[in-house]
Design a protein around this motif. Sequence first.
Motif, mmCIF file in Angstrom:
data_model
loop_
_atom_site.group_PDB
_atom_site.id
_atom_site.type_symbol
_atom_site.label_atom_id
_atom_site.label_comp_id
_atom_site.label_asym_id
_atom_site.label_seq_id
_atom_site.Cartn_x
_atom_site.Cartn_y
_atom_site.Cartn_z
ATOM 1 N N ARG A 8 0.867 -1.182 0.000
ATOM 2 C CA ARG A 8 0.000 0.000 0.000
ATOM 3 C C ARG A 8 0.899 1.227 0.000
ATOM 4 N N ASP A 10 0.160 4.215 -0.197
ATOM 5 C CA ASP A 10 -0.362 5.348 0.549
ATOM 6 C C ASP A 10 0.034 5.287 2.021
ATOM 7 N N ASP A 92 -0.900 -0.064 -8.450
ATOM 8 C CA ASP A 92 -1.633 0.361 -7.246
ATOM 9 C C ASP A 92 -3.131 0.144 -7.420
ATOM 10 N N ASP A 96 -5.576 -2.426 -5.320
ATOM 11 C CA ASP A 96 -6.791 -1.966 -4.648
ATOM 12 C C ASP A 96 -8.007 -2.774 -5.089
ATOM 13 N N LYS A 97 -8.081 -3.104 -6.372
ATOM 14 C CA LYS A 97 -9.262 -3.792 -6.908
ATOM 15 C C LYS A 97 -9.237 -5.296 -6.697
ATOM 16 N N LEU A 100 -6.229 -6.026 -2.080
ATOM 17 C CA LEU A 100 -6.559 -5.529 -0.746
ATOM 18 C C LEU A 100 -7.977 -5.895 -0.330
ATOM 19 N N PRO A 102 -11.400 -5.043 1.004
ATOM 20 C CA PRO A 102 -12.139 -3.777 1.059
ATOM 21 C C PRO A 102 -12.480 -3.347 2.480
ATOM 22 N N LYS A 105 -8.349 -3.389 4.437
ATOM 23 C CA LYS A 105 -7.250 -2.928 3.575
ATOM 24 C C LYS A 105 -5.968 -3.738 3.770
#
Length: 410
Positions: A8, A10, A92, A96-97, A100, A102, A105
């Motif tokens: 991740r 972020d 990334d 995310d799709k 990770l 939902p 995370k």
Amino acid sequence: MAGVVNIRRDVSDKFYRYKMPRLISKVEGKGNGIKTVIPNMSEIAKALSRPAMFPTKFFGFELGAQVVYDAANDRHIVNGAHDAEKLQMLLDVFIDKFVLCPSCKNPETVLMLTKDEVLIRDCKACGAHLPVDMRHKLAAYIMKNMPETGKKSKKDKKSKKDRGSSDANIPTPAETNSNGSGDEGIAADDEAMLQMEREAAMLPEARADADDEDWAEDTSADAVARRLKDLSVTAKLIDGDADGDDGDDAGDDPIDQMVAFLRESPDASAKDISAKAKEIGLRDYKVGVALAVTLLDDKVLAEKQIEKHAKVLAQFAKNEKGQKALLGGIERLVGVEHPALLPKVAIVLKALYDQDVVEEEVFLAWGEKASKKYVDRKISKEIRAKAEPFLNWLREADEDEDEDEDEDDE
């Protein structure tokens, strides 16, 4: 060394436990042959616990580019020039799709396919079971290429073309470069088909008893009429078969309605077909029976109709039931509608295999026993007899794979 980054990105915490290699890209070639190589995609995929072709195909879908796997150098290739940061940002989005959870995370997820044909992320951290974005094209690709647990899937077995390397090493037709790369083994594949034809021609006709008539050879008007009658009768049995469903009214059979719809609307999309199936009460997995006898005809090989319609055929053959129903439609195609195709049934089945429409295990299970579910049992026996060269080819490939695995273990 490219170093590592947080899965991740972020998260700026340097002690974040989930790491992956930073993506490396190398642009090679020029002009129409320019391409971007991702030499460390396998390491990235391992960190994400996903097959390396999943993020690579995601890049292809997002960029509208073809992708190829170079097995010799373990490199994943995306056509066109793309810098590392651009691909890292797309990665990334993939994470995310499709990686990770939902809910929490956390990347400790496993992709699973539910009975309702929904792709979910099973989170080992918080226990959530939440779906991926099923609208994305990658979802359909993953559903067709789901890794099996505890045994090798067709994707991990010997190459369909030359059986010299795993299927993951060979691009699908849409993934092959325009300059012809990926065509290795075609000659060997043609030879395999010719060998199947020769073997099928030498096989004796399967007969229930010595006095039975040979339907595969009888093309008289009476014989054709009997076949058509059999086609109508077996169609009416499908929704009341061993699956435990109730039968439909004799005069209002969903299979017949779907056949009529497809003949009236030859350009219907998969969405249109699904809507029609819902309207007439026909389960999606049974649509394959109607597709086989409407989209395919006696020119199925000459015009490469399976290759042409592979996408829509696969759409309704996502699971074992759907693939068996499609094979039932093939039985009708070669045993009732176009009996002249019977000697070439092995080649027809191999075309389905090469297009990833039907799994190897389903073919082998289908070949074990004749059934009167879709055609007369005697015709069913004949079809399987003519398919034996293809089925033997699959069995021998499995044996070779097992021997190779034993040698590797030693």
